[in-house]
Design an enzyme around this catalytic site. Structure first.
Site, PDB file in Angstrom:
ATOM      1  N   GLY A 173       0.811  -1.205   0.000  1.00  0.00           N
ATOM      2  CA  GLY A 173       0.000   0.000   0.000  1.00  0.00           C
ATOM      3  C   GLY A 173       0.843   1.253   0.000  1.00  0.00           C
ATOM      4  O   GLY A 173       1.990   1.255  -0.476  1.00  0.00           O
ATOM      5  N   SER A 174       0.308   2.320   0.564  1.00  0.00           N
ATOM      6  CA  SER A 174       0.952   3.632   0.486  1.00  0.00           C
ATOM      7  C   SER A 174       2.106   3.756   1.470  1.00  0.00           C
ATOM      8  O   SER A 174       2.161   3.060   2.496  1.00  0.00           O
ATOM      9  CB  SER A 174      -0.072   4.731   0.777  1.00  0.00           C
ATOM     10  N   ALA A 175       3.015   4.676   1.165  1.00  0.00           N
ATOM     11  CA  ALA A 175       4.147   4.931   2.049  1.00  0.00           C
ATOM     12  C   ALA A 175       3.680   5.482   3.390  1.00  0.00           C
ATOM     13  O   ALA A 175       4.272   5.183   4.437  1.00  0.00           O
ATOM     14  CB  ALA A 175       5.118   5.902   1.388  1.00  0.00           C
ATOM     15  N   ALA A 190       0.871   4.778   5.009  1.00  0.00           N
ATOM     16  CA  ALA A 190       0.401   3.655   5.823  1.00  0.00           C
ATOM     17  C   ALA A 190       1.577   2.809   6.288  1.00  0.00           C
ATOM     18  O   ALA A 190       1.594   2.331   7.436  1.00  0.00           O
ATOM     19  CB  ALA A 190      -0.588   2.812   5.023  1.00  0.00           C
ATOM     20  N   GLY A 191       2.569   2.634   5.425  1.00  0.00           N
ATOM     21  CA  GLY A 191       3.750   1.865   5.811  1.00  0.00           C
ATOM     22  C   GLY A 191       4.489   2.504   6.973  1.00  0.00           C
ATOM     23  O   GLY A 191       4.941   1.815   7.902  1.00  0.00           O
ATOM     24  N   GLU A 240       5.493  -3.470   1.246  1.00  0.00           N
ATOM     25  CA  GLU A 240       5.778  -3.133  -0.150  1.00  0.00           C
ATOM     26  C   GLU A 240       4.986  -1.871  -0.446  1.00  0.00           C
ATOM     27  O   GLU A 240       3.761  -1.886  -0.507  1.00  0.00           O
ATOM     28  CB  GLU A 240       5.368  -4.296  -1.066  1.00  0.00           C
ATOM     29  N   CYS A 295       2.588   1.161  -8.245  1.00  0.00           N
ATOM     30  CA  CYS A 295       3.646   1.716  -7.401  1.00  0.00           C
ATOM     31  C   CYS A 295       4.952   1.864  -8.165  1.00  0.00           C
ATOM     32  O   CYS A 295       5.818   2.654  -7.775  1.00  0.00           O
ATOM     33  CB  CYS A 295       3.843   0.856  -6.162  1.00  0.00           C
TER      34      CYS A 295
END
Length: 471
Positions: A206-208, A210-211, A229, A262
């Protein structure tokens, strides 16, 4: 109990709706997964391989049906939905090979017996899926996790629950024991209940943003394996060659899947020369010729809508910020006449000399930067907190060797789109693009931990090590 629904972004029609799992339902799913874990982990690997091969057979039998669900729910053209389903099918064989190669058992003879390397499953794995590849990307976590002997609780994106439901039906038809694979539906609250529950691993694409949240959330939970990822602000350096061929690479890098990959190129770096000028013009011309339409239209479109009108509004706002900062519009961020608000046209901006945010715009928006020489091109390419993919368009072998040596990215392509990747290779990035646990072929690494053993059939010979050292 709250409900969720997914919407066809091309028409606004409801694709799927159902109840969202609350904390009680999530906790119950985790308990079922915990109970199922010992039996599943104790199975011979051949039995787990047979189960995922049955899953593959179901996907093959339902290929058209599931691909249509993916396309309708995401807006992807039919050809791309079929390609995604094909990747899901191919993932099974690749994962079986990777499991044997990277996480199997190795034995070597020693004077006293043997040294044995085994790999053991972590336990209960939570998988959070994204909307852009709602089948392929979570499947890339789920199949290796199950092969390794883990049990899985999967929450699809709340924007693509129908794809998650279709995957759950396929696993059920494959005949997995109860509790080994479960799909729970819901939005943020459901995800929060899952990741805060009794899990042994979180596998997330998902998104950076959220990471980063998950990195902080699990800082004090070292018992949980975390595989992230994430996105990228990916550079494509186009330096020389045939202008039309280079333009085709740029367009496929930046605008495939309506820019919702991505690995899409977000930044086009070109020399401040006639070649650079010609290439920018060629990309603008070619992007204007791309067919845009709904997933099932004829002739087949190259790109469909964004996932939602909200996603289009967000991307438009990001585009306008760049313009306000001084970027020159090459191709505007336009809507598509007589289409839903989720449809947008590919956009280009010249940001040369402009200070712009180092952010991923998850849409067909390409930023052009002109540089004086290749040193400046490399500096511009690496000037990002991300590090997922990068590309070079050049016939110069020397420049390619420099690019490989100096690039800070996990996927680096030459004379091919930045989106090119293979399941038989690792896929992941540096910096804000991940946490050094690449997926695809290397998913086997984070789905099991290594266990080293020194083993002998009996206890004889150990006293000899103490000879002369006892009083």
């Amino acid at each position: 109990m709250s409900h969720i629904q997914s919407i066809d972004p091309a028409t606004g029609a409801v694709v799927w709706e159902g109840a969202a799992a609350g904390r009680a339902e999530v906790d119950a799913a985790l308990r079922r997964a915990r109970r199922a874990f010992p039996g599943w982990a104790a199975l011979a690997v051949e039995d787990r391989v047979a189960a995922v091969q049955r899953f593959k057979a179901v996907l093959e039998a339902r290929k058209e049906q599931i691909a249509a669900i993916i396309s309708r729910e995401t807006g992807k053209p039919r050809w791309e939905g079929l390609a995604e389903l094909g990747s899901m099918i191919g993932k099974v064989g690749i994962s079986i090979t990777a499991q044997a190669e990277r996480a199997g058992e190795r034995r070597s003879d020693m004077p006293f017996g043997a040294a044995v390397l085994r790999h053991r499953p972590h336990g209960v794995m939570a998988v959070l899926g994204p909307f852009n590849f709602p089948g392929h990307l979570p499947n890339g976590h789920i199949v290796p996790a199950l092969l390794a002997g883990n049990t899985v609780v999967f929450k699809p994106s709340e924007m693509t629950p129908a794809t998650g439901a279709a995957m759950a039906e396929a696993w059920a038809e494959a005949g997995l024991p109860e509790g080994v694979f479960q799909c729970i539906q819901g939005a943020r609250e459901t995800g929060e209940a899952l990741v805060s529950g009794a899990i042994d691993g979180l596998l997330f694409t998902g998104s950076a943003g959220a990471g980063a949240h998950f990195r902080h959330l699990f800082a004090d939970r070292p018992d949980v394996i975390l595989a992230l990822e994430l996105g990228g602000n990916n550079p494509l350096v186009a330096w020389d060659g045939d202008v039309e061929e280079a333009a085709a690479i740029v367009v496929q890098s930046a605008f495939v899947t309506t820019g919702q990959r991505c690995s899409c190129a977000r930044r086009l770096i070109v020399p401040d020369t006639a070649f650079g000028n010609d290439l920018v013009e060629a990309v603008a011309h070619l992007s204007g010729r791309l067919l845009i339409g709904a997933w099932d239209e004829t002739p087949e479109p190259y790109i469909g809508p964004l996932i939602s009108s909200g996603a289009a509004a967000k991307a438009r706002a990001q585009f306008e910020v760049l313009v306000e900062r001084g970027a020159r519009v090459v191709e505007p961020f336009g809507s598509v006449e007589d289409r839903s608000a989720a449809f947008v046209r590919p956009a280009m901006l010249d940001v040369t000399g402009v200070s712009v945010p180092d952010e991923e715009i998850f849409a067909p928006v390409l930023q052009v930067c002109r540089v004086a020489d290749f040193d400046a091109a490399m500096a511009a390419a690496n000037d990002t907190r991300f590090g997922l993919s990068a590309g070079l368009v050049s016939a110069d072998d020397g420049l390619w060797q420099r690019f490989v040596l100096e690039s800070r990215a996990g996927v680096v392509n030459r004379n091919r789109p930045t989106t090119g990747a293979a399941g038989s290779m690792p896929f992941g990035g540096l910096g804000e693009s991940g946490n050094h646990r690449p997926s695809a072929y290397y998913a086997a690494d984070y789905c099991a931990y290594p266990m080293a053993s020194f083993e002998a059939s009996d206890a004889s010979g150990n006293m000899g090590a103490l000879d002369g050292k006892l009083r």
